[in-house]
Design a protein around this motif. Structure first.
Motif, PDB file in Angstrom:
ATOM      1  N   PRO A   1       0.840  -1.202   0.000  1.00 42.02           N
ATOM      2  CA  PRO A   1       0.000   0.000   0.000  1.00 42.02           C
ATOM      3  C   PRO A   1       0.876   1.253   0.000  1.00 42.02           C
ATOM      4  N   VAL A   2       0.398   2.287  -0.674  1.00 40.41           N
ATOM      5  CA  VAL A   2       1.193   3.503  -0.792  1.00 40.41           C
ATOM      6  C   VAL A   2       0.319   4.719  -0.513  1.00 40.41           C
ATOM      7  N   ASN A   3       0.846   5.594   0.343  1.00 41.67           N
ATOM      8  CA  ASN A   3       0.166   6.846   0.652  1.00 41.67           C
ATOM      9  C   ASN A   3       0.968   8.067   0.195  1.00 41.67           C
ATOM     10  N   LYS A   4       2.301   7.917   0.145  1.00 39.63           N
ATOM     11  CA  LYS A   4       3.137   9.045  -0.233  1.00 39.63           C
ATOM     12  C   LYS A   4       4.189   8.591  -1.246  1.00 39.63           C
ATOM     13  N   VAL A   5       4.287   9.337  -2.339  1.00 41.36           N
ATOM     14  CA  VAL A   5       5.221   9.049  -3.427  1.00 41.36           C
ATOM     15  C   VAL A   5       6.168  10.226  -3.572  1.00 41.36           C
ATOM     16  N   MET A   6       7.446   9.949  -3.777  1.00 40.65           N
ATOM     17  CA  MET A   6       8.423  11.004  -4.034  1.00 40.65           C
ATOM     18  C   MET A   6       9.038  10.787  -5.410  1.00 40.65           C
ATOM     19  N   VAL A   7       9.085  11.842  -6.206  1.00 43.39           N
ATOM     20  CA  VAL A   7       9.656  11.778  -7.552  1.00 43.39           C
ATOM     21  C   VAL A   7      11.048  12.401  -7.518  1.00 43.39           C
ATOM     22  N   THR A   8      12.013  11.691  -8.113  1.00 47.64           N
ATOM     23  CA  THR A   8      13.391  12.158  -8.121  1.00 47.64           C
ATOM     24  C   THR A   8      14.062  11.807  -9.440  1.00 47.64           C
ATOM     25  N   LEU A   9      15.151  12.506  -9.733  1.00 46.51           N
ATOM     26  CA  LEU A   9      15.944  12.146 -10.912  1.00 46.51           C
ATOM     27  C   LEU A   9      16.817  10.936 -10.605  1.00 46.51           C
ATOM     28  N   ASP A  10      17.467  10.957  -9.448  1.00 40.65           N
ATOM     29  CA  ASP A  10      18.406   9.906  -9.062  1.00 40.65           C
ATOM     30  C   ASP A  10      18.049   9.367  -7.680  1.00 40.65           C
ATOM     31  N   VAL A  11      18.441   8.131  -7.428  1.00 43.64           N
ATOM     32  CA  VAL A  11      18.285   7.547  -6.102  1.00 43.64           C
ATOM     33  C   VAL A  11      19.677   7.402  -5.494  1.00 43.64           C
ATOM     34  N   LEU A  12      20.078   8.410  -4.732  1.00 43.32           N
ATOM     35  CA  LEU A  12      21.329   8.382  -3.986  1.00 43.32           C
ATOM     36  C   LEU A  12      20.995   8.205  -2.503  1.00 43.32           C
ATOM     37  N   GLU A  13      22.029   8.023  -1.688  1.00 46.36           N
ATOM     38  CA  GLU A  13      21.775   7.858  -0.263  1.00 46.36           C
ATOM     39  C   GLU A  13      21.063   9.087   0.302  1.00 46.36           C
ATOM     40  N   SER A  14      21.433  10.282  -0.165  1.00 47.60           N
ATOM     41  CA  SER A  14      20.772  11.502   0.310  1.00 47.60           C
ATOM     42  C   SER A  14      19.291  11.513  -0.053  1.00 47.60           C
ATOM     43  N   THR A  15      18.963  10.959  -1.232  1.00 50.30           N
ATOM     44  CA  THR A  15      17.558  10.874  -1.647  1.00 50.30           C
ATOM     45  C   THR A  15      16.787   9.934  -0.730  1.00 50.30           C
ATOM     46  N   VAL A  16      17.406   8.806  -0.413  1.00 46.40           N
ATOM     47  CA  VAL A  16      16.760   7.826   0.467  1.00 46.40           C
ATOM     48  C   VAL A  16      16.547   8.428   1.857  1.00 46.40           C
ATOM     49  N   ASP A  17      17.537   9.144   2.372  1.00 40.97           N
ATOM     50  CA  ASP A  17      17.395   9.800   3.674  1.00 40.97           C
ATOM     51  C   ASP A  17      16.229  10.794   3.660  1.00 40.97           C
ATOM     52  N   GLU A  18      16.106  11.520   2.557  1.00 40.57           N
ATOM     53  CA  GLU A  18      14.993  12.461   2.413  1.00 40.57           C
ATOM     54  C   GLU A  18      13.661  11.720   2.426  1.00 40.57           C
ATOM     55  N   ALA A  19      13.592  10.588   1.711  1.00 37.33           N
ATOM     56  CA  ALA A  19      12.359   9.797   1.669  1.00 37.33           C
ATOM     57  C   ALA A  19      11.992   9.280   3.055  1.00 37.33           C
ATOM     58  N   ILE A  20      12.989   8.840   3.817  1.00 35.77           N
ATOM     59  CA  ILE A  20      12.745   8.367   5.182  1.00 35.77           C
ATOM     60  C   ILE A  20      12.203   9.495   6.042  1.00 35.77           C
ATOM     61  N   GLN A  21      12.808  10.658   5.924  1.00 38.63           N
ATOM     62  CA  GLN A  21      12.408  11.832   6.723  1.00 38.63           C
ATOM     63  C   GLN A  21      10.947  12.196   6.478  1.00 38.63           C
ATOM     64  N   HIS A  22      10.480  12.039   5.233  1.00 38.71           N
ATOM     65  CA  HIS A  22       9.119  12.454   4.869  1.00 38.71           C
ATOM     66  C   HIS A  22       8.114  11.298   4.890  1.00 38.71           C
ATOM     67  N   GLY A  23       8.527  10.137   5.339  1.00 40.77           N
ATOM     68  CA  GLY A  23       7.600   9.018   5.423  1.00 40.77           C
ATOM     69  C   GLY A  23       7.112   8.519   4.080  1.00 40.77           C
ATOM     70  N   VAL A  24       7.999   8.528   3.096  1.00 36.66           N
ATOM     71  CA  VAL A  24       7.646   8.124   1.725  1.00 36.66           C
ATOM     72  C   VAL A  24       7.540   6.600   1.626  1.00 36.66           C
ATOM     73  N   ASP A  25       6.546   6.132   0.872  1.00 35.23           N
ATOM     74  CA  ASP A  25       6.368   4.696   0.634  1.00 35.23           C
ATOM     75  C   ASP A  25       7.009   4.237  -0.668  1.00 35.23           C
ATOM     76  N   LEU A  26       7.043   5.133  -1.655  1.00 31.17           N
ATOM     77  CA  LEU A  26       7.508   4.763  -2.996  1.00 31.17           C
ATOM     78  C   LEU A  26       8.285   5.917  -3.607  1.00 31.17           C
ATOM     79  N   ILE A  27       9.447   5.598  -4.193  1.00 32.39           N
ATOM     80  CA  ILE A  27      10.244   6.568  -4.938  1.00 32.39           C
ATOM     81  C   ILE A  27      10.095   6.264  -6.420  1.00 32.39           C
ATOM     82  N   ILE A  28       9.708   7.267  -7.205  1.00 29.83           N
ATOM     83  CA  ILE A  28       9.707   7.170  -8.666  1.00 29.83           C
ATOM     84  C   ILE A  28      10.935   7.916  -9.162  1.00 29.83           C
ATOM     85  N   ALA A  29      11.834   7.207  -9.838  1.00 29.23           N
ATOM     86  CA  ALA A  29      13.087   7.800 -10.302  1.00 29.23           C
ATOM     87  C   ALA A  29      13.191   7.710 -11.814  1.00 29.23           C
TER      88      ALA A  29
END
Length: 371
Positions: A39-67
């Motif tokens: 199940p997904v409630n929050k999606v984050m769109v990014t150009l790249d998936v780097l460690e900094s991107t993942v940390d950002e997703a964790i901070q915002h409670g993201v369920d899915l990253i679209i890269a």
């Protein structure tokens, strides 16, 4: 009742826009990490998936990253948490965050990355720079009781049948009478076992890309009232939609190469560009390809471009372009970040009736600094 949105619903939305079969065979698109059914409630769109991107997703409670750029591109022999990529994957798994990539399929899709770049520059009369895929078309004819014709027609259209140019729901209907005799073991919607039934039916004909046949048939049979829907499929000789890499178009008016450079910097929010050619020369016809596009220099010249805008130009191809009279502007690979806001808008509209939040990554994944 609130409808649960799952990763697979988001993936379907992305693949409606940028089908996976458009991607180059060397690419790795689709699910990278995670589950289709989460199940997904929050999606984050990014150009790249780097460690900094993942940390950002964790901070915002993201369920899915679209890269755009795949996290997993080359085969990995180990997930080593002592490396940045290993830590990123470890964090994704620990926090149950999925990753999906739409890469060269989104580059080639209509309205994809290269069209986004054209939009930012205001290019008109655009065409595909290098066509590498033309959809095979099919005709589907299905016979349905008059009472269910609208439902079946709409179901097929919503899955991509009957789309011609900027029009949807393109069908032809003809009325007639169908006959059938239900045999032992049947549970007919109309008629009785052992008796020939006569039913007023409609034949609905529509056109569709071969790539959508499976989903259209699934939708059609789900909406059809009969146990066994009667339908025909015909191959077509008509040319289907073309897809390919890059675009070429024209500016509304001629401008100097130097002025175009300033427009590129402003449109793509970059501090500098590299450029070849006479800065005072007027230009109008522009080829553009997001990412690394130096191998399409000759194609751009062949199609009459005055300027070719692409990233990651190397020394000798730049010399070749200069000698053939083709100006080149290199704003860097990172201009593909344009996909973030466009993708957010697309998904927000697509899931307007769902409780799904779409956000854009603010993490800076540009590796270069300009000093």
């Amino acid at each position: 009742m609130t409808t649960i949105t799952r990763n697979t619903d988001i993936f379907k939305a992305m693949e409606t826009w940028a089908p996976k079969h458009l991607a180059y065979d060397w690419d790795n698109v689709g699910l990278q990490v995670g589950s289709f059914q989460k199940p997904v409630n929050k999606v984050m769109v990014t150009l790249d998936v780097l460690e900094s991107t993942v940390d950002e997703a964790i901070q915002h409670g993201v369920d899915l990253i679209i890269a755009h750029h795949p996290l997993l591109f080359k085969p990995m022999k180990q997930v080593n948490a002592d490396t940045a990529k290993g830590r990123a994957i470890q964090k994704l798994l620990q926090h149950d965050i999925s990753v999906y990539a739409a890469h060269t399929n989104l580059d080639m899709a209509h309205g994809g990355v290269n069209d986004m770049l054209c939009d930012q520059l205001g290019l008109e009369n655009r065409r595909i720079l290098d066509v590498n895929h033309t959809e095979k078309l099919l005709k589907l004819a299905v016979f349905v009781p008059e009472t269910h014709a609208e439902g079946v027609r709409d179901a097929m259209s919503e899955e991509g049948a009957g789309h011609i140019g900027d029009y949807s729901h393109c069908t032809f209907q003809s009325a007639g009478q169908g006959t059938f005799k239900p045999l032992d073991g049947t549970n007919p919607y109309i008629g009785s076992q052992g008796e020939v039934a006569f039913v007023d039916e409609v034949k609905i004909e529509t056109i569709l890309p071969d790539s959508k046949l499976s989903s259209v048939l699934e939708a059609m049979t789900a909406a059809h009232p009969y146990e066994e829907a009667a339908y025909d499929i015909y191959p077509m000789e008509n040319s289907g939609p073309a897809f390919g890499i890059g675009r070429i178009g024209t500016l509304a008016d001629k401008i100097s190469l130097e002025a175009l450079c300033e427009n590129v910097k402003s449109a793509f929010n970059v501090p500098n560009v590299r450029v070849t050619g006479d800065l005072t020369k007027d230009v109008k016809k522009i080829a553009i390809l997001g990412g690394s596009g130096e191998k399409y220099l000759h194609k751009a010249k062949q199609m009459g471009a005055d300027v070719y805008i692409t990233g990651d130009m190397t020394f000798h191809p730049a010399q070749d372009a200069l000698e053939m009279g083709l100006s080149v502007i290199d704003p860097g690979h990172h201009v593909e970040k344009v996909m973030k806001n466009y993708t957010k808008s697309y998904l927000t509209d697509y899931f307007a009736d769902r409780d799904v939040r779409i956000m854009v990554s603010e993490a800076n994944t540009e590796p270069f600094q300009f000093i």
